[in-house]
Scaffold this motif. Structure first.
Motif, PDB file in Angstrom:
ATOM      1  N   ALA A   1      31.475  43.158 -17.666  1.00  0.00           N
ATOM      2  CA  ALA A   1      32.634  43.904 -18.269  1.00  0.00           C
ATOM      3  C   ALA A   1      32.751  43.790 -19.780  1.00  0.00           C
ATOM      4  O   ALA A   1      32.747  44.437 -20.579  1.00  0.00           O
ATOM      5  CB  ALA A   1      33.853  43.433 -17.740  1.00  0.00           C
TER       6      ALA A   1
ATOM      7  N   HIS B   1      32.073  55.955 -10.035  1.00  0.00           N
ATOM      8  CA  HIS B   1      31.803  55.941 -11.334  1.00  0.00           C
ATOM      9  C   HIS B   1      31.682  57.269 -11.984  1.00  0.00           C
ATOM     10  O   HIS B   1      30.455  57.663 -11.802  1.00  0.00           O
ATOM     11  CB  HIS B   1      30.827  54.785 -11.597  1.00  0.00           C
TER      12      HIS B   1
ATOM     13  N   TRP C   1      36.639  49.535 -18.370  1.00  0.00           N
ATOM     14  CA  TRP C   1      35.290  49.567 -18.688  1.00  0.00           C
ATOM     15  C   TRP C   1      34.158  50.308 -18.170  1.00  0.00           C
ATOM     16  O   TRP C   1      33.323  50.690 -18.514  1.00  0.00           O
ATOM     17  CB  TRP C   1      34.557  48.127 -18.945  1.00  0.00           C
ATOM     18  N   GLU C   2      34.382  50.526 -16.783  1.00  0.00           N
ATOM     19  CA  GLU C   2      33.461  50.978 -15.664  1.00  0.00           C
ATOM     20  C   GLU C   2      33.169  52.257 -16.320  1.00  0.00           C
ATOM     21  O   GLU C   2      31.895  52.754 -15.756  1.00  0.00           O
ATOM     22  CB  GLU C   2      33.742  50.708 -14.325  1.00  0.00           C
TER      23      GLU C   2
ATOM     24  N   PHE D   1      31.641  44.367 -10.947  1.00  0.00           N
ATOM     25  CA  PHE D   1      32.727  45.344 -11.263  1.00  0.00           C
ATOM     26  C   PHE D   1      33.949  44.532 -10.764  1.00  0.00           C
ATOM     27  O   PHE D   1      34.095  43.872 -10.027  1.00  0.00           O
ATOM     28  CB  PHE D   1      32.574  46.477 -10.292  1.00  0.00           C
ATOM     29  N   ASP D   2      34.884  45.000 -11.609  1.00  0.00           N
ATOM     30  CA  ASP D   2      36.320  44.561 -11.543  1.00  0.00           C
ATOM     31  C   ASP D   2      37.487  45.642 -11.671  1.00  0.00           C
ATOM     32  O   ASP D   2      38.579  45.213 -11.447  1.00  0.00           O
ATOM     33  CB  ASP D   2      36.566  43.285 -12.631  1.00  0.00           C
TER      34      ASP D   2
ATOM     35  N   LEU E   1      29.996  52.995 -18.235  1.00  0.00           N
ATOM     36  CA  LEU E   1      28.799  52.715 -17.447  1.00  0.00           C
ATOM     37  C   LEU E   1      28.058  53.992 -17.035  1.00  0.00           C
ATOM     38  O   LEU E   1      28.703  55.072 -16.315  1.00  0.00           O
ATOM     39  CB  LEU E   1      28.956  52.034 -16.176  1.00  0.00           C
TER      40      LEU E   1
END
Length: 287
Positions: free
Chosen positions: A182, A260, A216-217, A211-212, A220
């Protein structure tokens, strides 16, 4: 490509360096055949194809071990682009991106360079050669620090060529220096904002550990995964190829793409070969 050549085709790649294949006719033909097979997978599945030059180790520190001096390397990069472009030009109707692959200064499984400025200066000659040769993008893979990633991306911006930047994570989903995925992605996006941010050279299970659920994901853009669940230390010491399960890998990557929204680039790293890539493309095309 490297593990496929070594374990499945019996090709010797001293120090794991594939770029010397550019300098002999048999090596160039092997590379050409590999690119042709990738393009065929794209045709069969409707996927676009990124053709990377085999230049992941073509930097002064790592190339020295196989007898190449720093002054040899811009020529190597230019010759590699010329080969890939010649294949691409034979398939003008296909969706192909010609990419110069750039690797870290040191071991891909170790923490990367700690200074973005030093990283930019170090990698600039290879990036400049990529630009001069007419590559579409540079793709920096297996980076173990946010600083090295930022430096490469900023140098690419300065030279006017788009950059794809890919981090590598350990089994816990963190970079080798302990940085969370992250934090690394956020630092890179906020500082340099490359064309695409990815993660590579880890199994989907290990990537998922990073992954959390954070915002921010969505930044990706790609996952180039290992077929093997082995740790990097185990992979380094492996004498037999762990090629995992192509069907399982394709399912996991398709699931990650589905969860995602930013992911648009998928591929295979250690332990994968054309079987895995075809399965991935077929499964994504079917979803």
């Amino acid at each position: 490509m490297e593990t496929d050549l070594i374990f499945n085709h019996g090709v010797e790649l001293p120090e794991f360096a594939a770029f010397p294949l550019i300098d002999n006719s048999d090596g160039r033909q092997r590379l050409r055949d590999y690119y042709e097979d990738l393009i065929q997978i794209g045709r069969d599945t409707g996927a676009g194809v990124i053709l990377d030059t085999p230049t992941w180790m073509a930097n002064p520190d790592r190339a020295k071990a196989v007898g190449y001096a720093a002054e040899d390397l811009p020529r190597v990069t230019r010759d590699a682009v010329a080969l890939v472009r010649s294949v691409s030009n034979e398939h003008a109707d296909a969706a192909i991106c010609v990419s110069v692959q750039i690797g870290p200064q040191g071991d891909g499984y170790a923490p990367g360079m700690a200074s973005a400025k030093l990283a930019a200066d170090y990698h600039r000659p290879q990036i400049a050669a990529a630009k001069e040769a007419g590559a579409d993008v540079i793709s920096a893979y297996t980076l173990g620090s946010a600083a090295e990633a930022i430096g490469i991306s900023l140098a690419a911006q300065e030279l006017g060529i788009p950059a794809v930047i890919s981090f590598v994570v350990e089994t816990d989903g963190k970079l080798a220096d302990g940085t969370t995925l992250a934090d690394a992605v956020t630092q890179l996006a906020d500082t340099a904002n490359p064309l695409a941010i990815m993660v590579n050279c880890a199994h989907p299970d290990h990537i998922a550990n990073g992954f959390d659920g954070g915002n921010w994901e969505v930044k990706l853009a790609g996952i180039v995964a290992n077929a093997s669940r082995q740790s990097h230390e185990e992979l380094d010491n492996a004498e037999v190829l762990d090629d995992g399960d192509p069907d399982e890998l394709s399912r996991q990557l398709a699931d990650l793409k589905g969860s995602h929204s930013g992911v648009r680039i998928l591929g295979g790293c250690c332990g994968t070969d054309l079987r895995h890539l075809r399965k991935i493309a077929e499964r994504v095309a079917a979803t």
